[in-house]
Design an enzyme around this catalytic site. Structure first.
Site, PDB file in Angstrom:
ATOM      1  N   PHE A  77       0.828  -1.128   0.022  1.00  0.00           N
ATOM      2  CA  PHE A  77      -0.119  -0.033  -0.014  1.00  0.00           C
ATOM      3  C   PHE A  77       0.625   1.233   0.080  1.00  0.00           C
ATOM      4  O   PHE A  77       1.749   1.235   0.871  1.00  0.00           O
ATOM      5  CB  PHE A  77      -0.801   0.002   1.214  1.00  0.00           C
ATOM      6  CG  PHE A  77      -1.571   1.268   1.378  1.00  0.00           C
ATOM      7  CD1 PHE A  77      -2.816   1.482   1.067  1.00  0.00           C
ATOM      8  CD2 PHE A  77      -0.981   2.585   2.114  1.00  0.00           C
ATOM      9  CE1 PHE A  77      -3.488   2.817   1.171  1.00  0.00           C
ATOM     10  CE2 PHE A  77      -1.582   3.720   2.098  1.00  0.00           C
ATOM     11  CZ  PHE A  77      -2.924   3.697   1.667  1.00  0.00           C
ATOM     12  N   GLU A  78       0.651   2.051  -0.884  1.00  0.00           N
ATOM     13  CA  GLU A  78       1.333   3.563  -0.823  1.00  0.00           C
ATOM     14  C   GLU A  78       0.514   4.435  -1.531  1.00  0.00           C
ATOM     15  O   GLU A  78      -0.073   4.253  -2.644  1.00  0.00           O
ATOM     16  CB  GLU A  78       2.568   3.471  -1.852  1.00  0.00           C
ATOM     17  CG  GLU A  78       3.921   2.577  -1.297  1.00  0.00           C
ATOM     18  CD  GLU A  78       5.085   2.457  -2.190  1.00  0.00           C
ATOM     19  OE1 GLU A  78       4.832   2.548  -3.498  1.00  0.00           O
ATOM     20  OE2 GLU A  78       6.041   2.607  -1.684  1.00  0.00           O
ATOM     21  N   ILE A  79       0.294   5.668  -0.921  1.00  0.00           N
ATOM     22  CA  ILE A  79      -0.088   6.930  -1.596  1.00  0.00           C
ATOM     23  C   ILE A  79       1.310   7.726  -1.677  1.00  0.00           C
ATOM     24  O   ILE A  79       1.740   8.153  -0.505  1.00  0.00           O
ATOM     25  CB  ILE A  79      -1.398   7.535  -0.854  1.00  0.00           C
ATOM     26  CG1 ILE A  79      -2.595   6.356  -1.097  1.00  0.00           C
ATOM     27  CG2 ILE A  79      -1.778   8.665  -1.789  1.00  0.00           C
ATOM     28  CD1 ILE A  79      -3.654   6.948  -0.471  1.00  0.00           C
TER      29      ILE A  79
END
Ligand SMILES: Nc1nc2c(ncn2[C@@H]2O[C@H](COP(=O)(O)OP(=O)(O)OP(=O)(O)O)[C@@H](O)[C@H]2O)c(=O)[nH]1
Ligand SMILES: [Mg+2]
Length: 410
Positions: free
Chosen positions: A296-298
């Site tokens: 998960f990465e923003i």
């Protein structure tokens, strides 16, 4: 005779009533729900204060406002829940194989249901092979924004010429014997190197400023009712996470040595007020193996494309640890974010409830979970358990841990 007339009248009344019932049933069931022609009774939904969803359309003249006894499909003619603010220059991005189609489909559906149907952001799919028609057909049908499909160049998915192939092969054989997860895999190493240094350079990604990385088989457990990309921009964030943990030591024995070499060669890139305290317990002498989980990465693509990150990645790539060890993109991104960004530029999304095997982030705080219609079990929350590094993130940033965290420590 009088009683005979009354009975006769009763029969007529019954017959009339029966005919009326038959007429009513037949006239309301000739159209099949979902066929595109049925008009269901308009029942405006109550709006929460501050909700960005468009109000439900009022019932049109002549339509009944009585609630149906069964649960109808979404009434035709009602506008979908929509966000009316300005859109960010952002995209979802997934690296995937054709064989990942049903696993990535599950992830997309959850992101769409919980977030993207309101925002309709684009989705970039990247692959080291051409995507097949099933992959494109299914993903296009699921994504509410525009989909883009890209093949990765050979240069970004192969051994660089300075890598000693014999040495790399021996490492893989040794790791296989020691049963290190993915230790014998060549493709996993290409994947980690690509995610570390190249996904943001792909021609399809060049047009975007923000990305949200999505892997196959992830789950989202709560509604996300605001634009997370806008939140990042408005609050000057560059990188974010939901889960953090300690990396397997065997996969990165010399990653910190290369990092120290980089710090010495490029002191100009090391941010003042960085997150060294998250990465090291002795002021930078050694790495404590804490990292933010990068499935998960923003984050901000311009930061990854900038000089500081480029110099860091090139130092690591030259040292060859993606092939001579099994460096993962998670510790690489985390160390970069920890050293090259100010600590306030990294964000922990408590309200994005997330699962990637085998860990869950379920928001701490019952009010948050109820407000956001979460369906995760708070007992599964990994944040405050011994193998998580999230406490450390709170401590170095002087943040108060959410109420109730003490009950989730084991
Ligand atoms: N195109 C392509 N994508 C890959 C390849 N290997 C992995 N990926 C993708 O890269 C991402 C990470 O791979 P995963 O297999 O999920 O690795 P992981 O998350 O460390 O391990 P899991 O616990 O198995 O999920 C996923 O989005 C995969 O679909 C590959 O050889 N080709
Ligand atoms: Mg995965």
């Amino acid at each position: 005779m009088a009683s005979g007339t009354a009975r006769y009248l009763r029969y007529i009344l019954f017959a009339f009533f029966g005919l009326a019932v038959i007429y009513f049933i037949s006239s309301s069931s000739t159209q099949i729900p979902g066929s595109g022609t049925t008009k269901w009774p308009g029942t405006p939904m109550p709006q929460k204060p501050g909700s960005s969803a468009a109000p439900a359309a009022p019932a049109t003249a002549g339509e009944s406002t009585v609630t149906s006894g069964t649960t109808p499909n979404i009434p035709e003619g009602l506008p979908p829940a929509a966000h009316d603010g300005p859109r960010m220059n952002a995209t979802f991005v997934s690296l995937a194989r054709n064989s990942d189609i049903w696993e990535i489909a599950r992830s997309i559906r959850q992101i769409e249901d919980r977030f993207n149907k309101k925002f309709k952001y684009d989705w970039v799919f990247l692959n080291d092979k051409p995507f097949d028609s099933t992959f494109k057909k299914v993903t296009t049908s699921l994504v509410s924004g525009t989909t883009h499909y890209g093949e990765i160049s050979k240069e970004h998915w192969s051994f660089p010429e300075w890598i000693d192939q014999d040495k790399a092969r021996k490492v893989r054989e040794d790791m296989a014997q020691r049963k290190i997860i993915y230790g014998d895999s060549v493709s996993y190493r290409h994947m980690c190197r690509f995610e570390s240094g190249f996904f943001f350079q792909h021609p399809l990604m060049k047009q975007f400023e923000w990305y949200w990385r999505v892997e196959p088989s992830i789950e989202l457990f709560c509604d996300i009712n605001y634009d997370t990309f806008k939140y990042m921009a408005d609050n000057k964030k560059k990188y974010s996470f939901v889960l953090s943990l300690y990396e397997y030591v065997e996969t990165i024995p010399t990653l910190w040595d290369s990092t120290k070499k980089f710090m010495k060669a490029h002191p100009e890139h090391i941010a003042e007020g960085n997150s060294m305290g998250f990465l090291s317990d002795d002021g930078g002498e050694s790495y404590n193996h804490c990292h933010m989980w990068s499935n998960f990465e923003i984050g901000n693509l311009d930061w990854l494309r900038g000089q500081a990150y480029t110099d860091y990645f090139n130092t690591l790539d030259q040292d060859g640890g993606f092939f001579y060890e099994r460096w993962g993109d998670a510790p690489v991104h985390s160390i970069a974010a920890g050293l090259l960004l100010k600590k306030e530029e990294i964000h922990f999304f408590n309200d994005i409830a997330y699962y990637h095997v085998p860990f869950t982030h379920c928001p701490t705080g019952e009010k948050t979970r109820l407000d956001l219609k979460c369906h995760c079990n708070p007992k599964d929350n990994f944040d405050w358990k011994g193998y998580s590094c999230t406490s450390r993130f709170f401590e170095i940033n002087g943040l108060d841990k959410p109420e109730g965290y003490e009950n989730q420590q084991d």
